[in-house]
Scaffold this motif. Structure first.
Motif, mmCIF file in Angstrom:
data_model
loop_
_atom_site.group_PDB
_atom_site.id
_atom_site.type_symbol
_atom_site.label_atom_id
_atom_site.label_comp_id
_atom_site.label_asym_id
_atom_site.label_seq_id
_atom_site.Cartn_x
_atom_site.Cartn_y
_atom_site.Cartn_z
ATOM 1 N N UNK A 169 3.460 0.249 -9.397
ATOM 2 C CA UNK A 169 4.404 -1.684 -9.392
ATOM 3 C C UNK A 169 3.563 -2.383 -8.755
ATOM 4 N N UNK A 170 2.429 -2.232 -8.736
ATOM 5 C CA UNK A 170 1.486 -3.446 -9.088
ATOM 6 C C UNK A 170 1.656 -4.363 -7.365
ATOM 7 N N UNK A 171 -0.025 -4.724 -6.792
ATOM 8 C CA UNK A 171 -0.047 -5.478 -5.944
ATOM 9 C C UNK A 171 1.182 -6.128 -4.608
ATOM 10 N N UNK A 172 1.161 -7.281 -5.349
ATOM 11 C CA UNK A 172 2.586 -8.265 -5.119
ATOM 12 C C UNK A 172 3.739 -7.459 -5.148
ATOM 13 N N UNK A 173 3.710 -6.475 -5.796
ATOM 14 C CA UNK A 173 5.489 -6.033 -5.682
ATOM 15 C C UNK A 173 5.105 -4.787 -4.265
ATOM 16 N N UNK A 174 4.233 -4.715 -3.458
ATOM 17 C CA UNK A 174 4.097 -3.173 -2.412
ATOM 18 C C UNK A 174 4.268 -4.151 -1.203
ATOM 19 N N UNK A 175 5.021 -3.676 -0.406
ATOM 20 C CA UNK A 175 4.958 -4.256 0.641
ATOM 21 C C UNK A 175 4.257 -3.367 2.038
ATOM 22 N N UNK A 176 3.453 -3.342 2.795
ATOM 23 C CA UNK A 176 2.492 -2.611 3.940
ATOM 24 C C UNK A 176 4.231 -1.355 4.586
ATOM 25 N N UNK A 177 5.214 -2.297 4.537
ATOM 26 C CA UNK A 177 6.037 -0.970 5.496
ATOM 27 C C UNK A 177 6.331 -0.288 4.379
ATOM 28 N N UNK A 178 6.192 -0.180 2.904
ATOM 29 C CA UNK A 178 6.131 1.249 1.857
ATOM 30 C C UNK A 178 5.252 1.899 1.963
ATOM 31 N N UNK A 179 3.985 1.238 2.654
ATOM 32 C CA UNK A 179 2.694 2.495 2.281
ATOM 33 C C UNK A 179 2.758 2.465 3.511
ATOM 34 N N UNK A 180 3.701 2.166 4.419
ATOM 35 C CA UNK A 180 3.151 2.922 5.917
ATOM 36 C C UNK A 180 4.349 4.221 5.938
ATOM 37 N N UNK A 181 5.454 4.223 5.175
ATOM 38 C CA UNK A 181 6.493 4.233 5.432
ATOM 39 C C UNK A 181 6.367 6.146 4.581
ATOM 40 N N UNK A 182 5.767 5.671 3.037
ATOM 41 C CA UNK A 182 5.419 6.950 2.739
ATOM 42 C C UNK A 182 4.313 8.187 3.703
ATOM 43 N N UNK A 183 3.102 7.162 4.108
ATOM 44 C CA UNK A 183 2.264 7.863 4.979
ATOM 45 C C UNK A 183 2.885 8.222 6.175
ATOM 46 N N UNK A 184 3.537 8.595 6.553
ATOM 47 C CA UNK A 184 4.560 8.581 7.511
ATOM 48 C C UNK A 184 3.836 7.985 9.318
ATOM 49 N N UNK A 213 -8.211 1.778 -12.070
ATOM 50 C CA UNK A 213 -7.429 0.778 -11.627
ATOM 51 C C UNK A 213 -7.573 -0.863 -12.239
ATOM 52 N N UNK A 214 -8.493 -0.726 -13.585
ATOM 53 C CA UNK A 214 -8.554 -2.194 -13.748
ATOM 54 C C UNK A 214 -7.438 -2.375 -14.802
ATOM 55 N N UNK A 215 -7.089 -1.177 -15.763
ATOM 56 C CA UNK A 215 -5.416 -1.480 -16.669
ATOM 57 C C UNK A 215 -4.468 -2.070 -16.183
ATOM 58 N N UNK A 216 -5.072 -1.224 -15.026
ATOM 59 C CA UNK A 216 -3.684 -1.251 -14.015
ATOM 60 C C UNK A 216 -3.303 -2.550 -13.022
ATOM 61 N N UNK A 217 -3.911 -3.567 -12.522
ATOM 62 C CA UNK A 217 -4.408 -4.056 -11.746
ATOM 63 C C UNK A 217 -5.398 -4.945 -12.204
ATOM 64 N N UNK A 218 -5.893 -5.322 -13.172
ATOM 65 C CA UNK A 218 -7.132 -7.111 -13.263
ATOM 66 C C UNK A 218 -6.546 -8.483 -13.199
ATOM 67 N N UNK A 219 -5.166 -8.213 -13.732
ATOM 68 C CA UNK A 219 -4.129 -8.991 -14.247
ATOM 69 C C UNK A 219 -3.980 -10.066 -12.710
ATOM 70 N N UNK A 220 -3.939 -9.212 -12.049
ATOM 71 C CA UNK A 220 -3.204 -9.484 -10.433
ATOM 72 C C UNK A 220 -4.341 -9.793 -9.355
ATOM 73 N N UNK A 221 -5.540 -9.156 -9.900
ATOM 74 C CA UNK A 221 -7.384 -9.523 -9.652
ATOM 75 C C UNK A 221 -7.869 -10.620 -9.444
ATOM 76 N N UNK A 222 -7.265 -11.266 -10.511
ATOM 77 C CA UNK A 222 -7.518 -12.564 -10.842
ATOM 78 C C UNK A 222 -7.248 -13.765 -9.993
ATOM 79 N N UNK A 223 -5.767 -12.827 -9.740
ATOM 80 C CA UNK A 223 -5.246 -14.609 -8.770
ATOM 81 C C UNK A 223 -6.049 -13.885 -7.274
#
Length: 192
Positions: free
Chosen positions: A27-42, A105-115
């Motif tokens: 989904x991209x780094x900016x689109x993913x919040x910590x709450x979603x990660x932690x919720x999926x992690x239980x 991860x390079x193809x998925x995230x390179x444009x975001x990592x630049x910022x």
């Protein structure tokens, strides 16, 4: 206060990393919040800070982990005499294109990592340099400097082509991008 088995902290950290890695790539780094990660992690949001100091700390950890895994694949290929052509064809395949959540991860995230901040970009840069060096080592011909130049071109071609193949909504064009880029990358690498 409950006591956990030895290794519980490391296991939990690994679980958070795996979930964040999948979500970031999908989904991209900016689109993913910590709450979603932690919720999926239980886990609770508060538990996050037992393992990471910030979302940026998690981003760096995810990048290093995912790129170290990709680097290990390149090392294994080099040690086992796998031709660079195989690496190129696997990377530029419809299967890889369709699995962004577990792919490069390079193809998925390179444009975001630049910022992102310098520390994150430094971590990314170091791992990309290592991968380029391993690709250059797989090339049979040329001086070290020439192989490095070609490896940079091959890697950039692969990453860019994968990104384009995912972005277009025309399946035929997407597959043409993958196939033509694979041919171009093999030519740049000096593969037959």
């Amino acid at each position: 206060m409950a006591r956990y088995d030895k290794g519980h902290r490391d296991t939990t950290r690994r679980h958070i990393l795996d979930i964040a890695s999948t979500q970031f790539r999908e989904s991209g780094i900016a689109a993913v919040g910590l709450a979603a990660i932690m919720s999926e992690a239980g886990l609770t949001n508060g538990a996050f800070y037992t393992h990471f100091s910030s979302k940026e700390d998690l981003v760096r950890a995810v990048l290093l982990d995912a790129l170290e895994r990709r680097e290990q694949r390149h090392k294994d290929n080099l040690e086992n005499g796998v031709a660079l052509e195989t690496t190129i064809r696997d990377y530029l395949s419809p299967r890889h294109r369709d699995r962004a959540a577990t792919g490069c991860p390079t193809a998925a995230l390179a444009a975001e990592i630049a910022r992102h901040p310098k520390a994150t970009r430094d971590a990314f840069t170091g791992k990309i340099s290592d991968i380029i060096a391993l690709m250059a080592a797989q090339m049979p011909q040329g001086s070290a400097a020439e192989r490095r130049r070609r490896a940079i071109s091959v890697y950039a071609t692969m990453v860019g082509a994968l990104q384009l193949s995912r972005a277009v909504n025309d399946t035929q064009l997407s597959e043409e991008i993958l196939a033509d880029a694979a041919k171009a990358a093999m030519h740049l690498a000096g593969e037959p």
